[in-house]
Design an enzyme around this catalytic site. Structure first.
Site, PDB file in Angstrom:
ATOM      1  CG  HIS A 198      21.310  28.546  -8.301  1.00  0.00           C
ATOM      2  ND1 HIS A 198      21.621  29.660  -9.030  1.00  0.00           N
ATOM      3  CD2 HIS A 198      22.201  28.519  -7.276  1.00  0.00           C
ATOM      4  CE1 HIS A 198      22.661  30.280  -8.493  1.00  0.00           C
ATOM      5  NE2 HIS A 198      23.039  29.602  -7.430  1.00  0.00           N
ATOM      6  CG  ASP A 208      29.381  33.662  -7.676  1.00  0.00           C
ATOM      7  OD1 ASP A 208      28.884  34.154  -6.639  1.00  0.00           O
ATOM      8  OD2 ASP A 208      29.915  32.525  -7.721  1.00  0.00           O
ATOM      9  CG  HIS A 231      30.792  30.436  -4.738  1.00  0.00           C
ATOM     10  ND1 HIS A 231      29.761  30.821  -5.559  1.00  0.00           N
ATOM     11  CD2 HIS A 231      30.259  29.555  -3.866  1.00  0.00           C
ATOM     12  CE1 HIS A 231      28.645  30.216  -5.192  1.00  0.00           C
ATOM     13  NE2 HIS A 231      28.922  29.433  -4.153  1.00  0.00           N
ATOM     14  CG  HIS A 277      24.676  34.733  -7.466  1.00  0.00           C
ATOM     15  ND1 HIS A 277      25.058  33.692  -8.271  1.00  0.00           N
ATOM     16  CD2 HIS A 277      23.448  35.091  -7.888  1.00  0.00           C
ATOM     17  CE1 HIS A 277      24.103  33.451  -9.156  1.00  0.00           C
ATOM     18  NE2 HIS A 277      23.115  34.298  -8.944  1.00  0.00           N
TER      19      HIS A 277
END
Lengths: 550, 550
Positions: B74, B190, B363, B385
């Protein structure tokens, strides 16, 4: 008194190319002779076979080659081995069939094949061999009891303790218990899944997984697996039948293997259930299953061609469902996921990984390793079939069951183990490393060649041709040839700077001969290119005489 | 009326180098600017940054760069981006600290950094930004509510719905519910774990896993993780304290990150708990934990050096326990397992993979994706993502919750999405591919260079120098230079045959010029070498004039 010697030549310290020699006095047997696929830094290598240099001066002692089952990592090197050794290959019928096709493909004739069967003992030199049925992801797999002059050795082969396998019934627990009662000197046991907790799921769970997919898929189902996973082919055919679909098998090796298995009775289905790929293309999607290979992302296998839309007879349709019925082999993940992404891109739905139970391993997990140890109760343990981490974890687990650490031999290929009735010693190490097969040539690719390929793969090469006149001066602009370094057309400044540097180096000094000029040019150019690009291409120079101007 | 345009420049169709542009009229913001590590066939490439060509003629429109958290994927391209764009970087304190060290390392000065905080709104051009707290594997991570002239956009950042995270408390469910109440036009969410069933385990489960290891290990414990996993560093320190061990952090980046985090209050511990590596070497093993990097098998990271016994200040001892506190990133498995094997070989016990709960993902898994969707209830969904497979599976899952397929945009980098109050359209595609950073040079390595490296890596090259006299005849034996092809000293027959072939080709025909000779030699030699070896090295020829005999 003679000692029993066990020499692992492959499969210990790696997953693949399994091969083991067992010797007593002047007699020897070989168990398995497989191949292994190269790791990603073994650049350009097609595959790897065991180094059997140790056997070269005693091939005549080899009384038999015994094969535990028909997978490539157990039979794949036979084509090369049988060029050097003259002994019968002993195998169960399906394994024998697969060995025959393999030898036929590699152009080897006149090999004696002997059929063996579980619970049918046979004698080879001083060894009394007792094959016993084990479950694995291919039918007709066996482990071996080997009664030797110093005691009973048990070789597990590749196995899992599956109570509900596709074919052949559960493993021969009774035989294992009988071995235990007789007293087992040493157990050589599969360690592939020694880092997997619990119990490997039975092949039976796949039936449900496949049923759900076959029932719900809106169009064709394309199931990919390994060509040698005969049991999986049977499961796919059975699930297709239950869900009113017909099956086309696509891909030469899988078709060959299926034919061999069917001929020998290890694959059975109503003939009308299996169709050609042309029929598959004509029938409505909901009535079709295609079975093919390519689960490891291999670009030339069925799925790889479908993903790239380069398949001869099939292409992906929007309502296709593609099933990966195999685990990723470590190292292949990147290529596998790339294939998955391409298949999604072409519009297919893709089922892979943990989302649906469409694959189980063929190897025993930790709880099964424990059960085998407690069933067989060996005095000594040799963890086989696995990388060092698997062998070590297998050893730790066995110590947890009470086997003393000194009774466990965690060794890699080439370590000679000697046994008498009461002891095991780890002796000298014989060669047990990699033989690379690259193109038509076996064994001439070594570490130095691979290191060069590695350097070339990182930064390419630069070759400069320098015309030098009789006075040792540069006669015209040096010429550059490069590959894999930079795109010269977009780096004219670099070409010119390079020519200037080279000219300066040659003109500013006096050299005794061409070779000195060459060395000076290479050294100056390497430094210059690194300073400008932080790359280290292979640099070399050719010093030429000038041509007369045309 | 103006439309809102969302242009993903990285992170869609891949895992890594996340970057997104949001535009309205003449105003734009950038969210994140990360790097990605090369796949195994991107030979020689160091890392990859997004292609922001699209922005080149409108950098002056960029009002702010907003960073969701401080991981490399990022922030890793900021060093390159800030050479071209002049806008403030907005980030929470820890993220800002990590960005600062990054920019300092890449030698970038004079960048305006603005501190932002969860629940503190700020205005950027036409956008009202509302950062909200999310849980991830680094503290101070945020998602973004973006109130735009056409509606509210919610960007999840990287997140998991962890009820018991290490720091910062559970995610801001209330804010998400408030967004939902206001009405969310689009959710950008995500997808990294869209193929993982269930719910990602909380960071809290690691505490128990570490405690068990720290309690039972007979000597030192060496815990490896990512340098940016600040929360994991905290957990290791806490577990060490509970088990009366002290901690040495080894490795420049991890030490830097830990210092930044400690200074900003995101890492806290009694000062005497953390020791130098020299102290760690002096203290009894049972009182020591070493924390370092290298879980992905990188040869130059801490574990890689330990595995090769090339670490400056540490070496593996027989009673060490090494813990891999990280999941393998797909593609790295081979190098990771090699490191594990080497560590075992040096006598350490190694804990990796599923055997002990010493790592959890950062995640959200499938059940969390569902919860987020039902909490936010967006009209449109853009899965972000992830590789295409993740985006597709995220889309399938959302459809299962009732979001119509036409309201979901599964797009890869460069696809322009346009929104008004009621609609989303997928527009043209702008560049959104890879920019390779190789050595000191950015962007000059393209597909053709990589293809050359690939060919060189498989079979190397062969260069033949042919001295040709004024009559067009070979004047002396041609010379061969090869790398990565065959080991010439062991293949003299091949060298001689090659010289013969080349001489024959040149002498048997009449050529108009040097170039014709060169082409004829290359063509004949390529064919000859393939016929003898089944390999296809890069072949080239240099035609020279003979030198006078010395």
């Amino acid at each position: 008194m003679n000692k029993l010697r066990i020499i692992p030549l492959g499969g210990l310290g790696e997953v693949g190319k399994n091969m083991m020699v067992i010797e007593y006095g002047q007699d020897a047997i070989i168990i398995d002779s497989g191949l292994m696929f190269p790791e990603s830094d073994m650049l350009g290598v097609d595959f790897i076979i065991p180094d059997w240099q140790y056997l070269r001066d005693k091939f005549d002692r080899v009384q038999a080659i015994i094969i535990t089952h028909g997978h490539e990592d157990h039979i794949g090197a036979l084509g090369h081995l049988m060029k050097e050794v003259n002994a019968p290959i002993c195998a169960t019928p399906l394994t024998q069939g697969l060995v025959e096709s393999k030898l036929r493909r590699t152009g080897i004739g006149r090999v004696e094949l002997r059929t063996i069967s579980p619970r049918e003992e046979f004698q080879v030199g001083p060894f009394r061999i007792e094959p016993f049925h084990v479950c694995h992801s291919i039918p007709d797999a066996v482990g071996l009891g080997i009664e030797t002059p110093v005691g009973l050795i048990v070789h597990s082969g590749d196995y899992k303790l599956d109570h509900t396998p596709v074919a052949g019934g559960p493993p021969d627990f009774a035989k294992l218990a009988e071995f235990s009662a007789r007293g087992v000197l040493a157990l050589l046991a599969d360690s592939t899944n020694a880092d997997k907790p619990g119990w490997t799921a039975s092949e039976a769970v796949i039936d449900e997984g496949l049923d759900k997919v076959f029932r719900e898929a809106p169009g064709r189902v394309i199931v990919a697996s390994f060509a040698s996973l005969i049991s999986r082919i049977q499961q796919v055919i059975n699930a297709a039948q239950r869900n009113r679909r017909r099956v086309a098998i696509v891909g030469r090796t899988m078709v060959d293997n299926a034919k061999t298995a069917q001929r020998l009775g290890y694959l059975s289905f109503p003939q009308e259930l299996v169709i050609t790929v042309n029929d598959a293309n004509r029938l409505p999607g909901q009535e079709v299953v295609v079975m093919t290979t390519g689960t490891q992302g291999e670009p030339l296998a069925g799925l790889g061609r479908l993903a790239a839309d380069r398949h001869r007879s099939l292409s992906i349709r929007k309502d296709d469902t593609v099933v990966f019925s195999a685990h990723p082999i470590p190292g292949n993940e990147e290529m596998i996921y790339r294939t998955v992404n391409y298949l999604f891109q072409r519009g297919a739905n893709v089922i892979y990984g943990p989302i649906a139970p469409v694959h189980v391993s063929g190897h025993a997990s930790r709880e099964e390793l424990k059960l085998l140890l407690n069933l067989v109760r060996p005095k000594f343990l040799v963890p086989i079939h696995g990388e060092l981490r698997h062998l070590k974890l297998h050893s730790q687990l066995a110590q947890g069951l009470g086997i003393p650490a000194e009774n466990i031999a965690v060794v890699e290929n080439g370590h000679v183990l000697s046994f008498d009735e009461n002891s095991m010693t780890i002796g000298e190490r014989v060669p047990g490393s990699y033989i690379y097969v690259d193109g038509a040539v076996v064994g001439d690719v070594g570490p130095s060649i691979l290191r060069d390929r590695e350097i070339l793969s990182r930064d390419g090469f630069v070759c400069v041709t320098v015309p030098v006149d009789d006075h040792g001066r540069v006669a015209s602009r040096p010429e550059l040839i490069t590959r894999g370094f930079v795109f010269l057309r977009e780096a004219q400044w670099l070409v010119q700077a390079t020519q200037d540097i080279v000219t300066q180096v040659v003109n500013d000094a006096t050299f005794a001969n061409r070779d000195e000029i060459r060395q000076a040019v290479v050294s100056a150019l390497s430094k210059f290119l690194y300073s400008k690009t932080r790359r280290r291409p292979v640099v070399f120079a050719v010093i030429t005489r000038p041509f007369p101007s045309p």
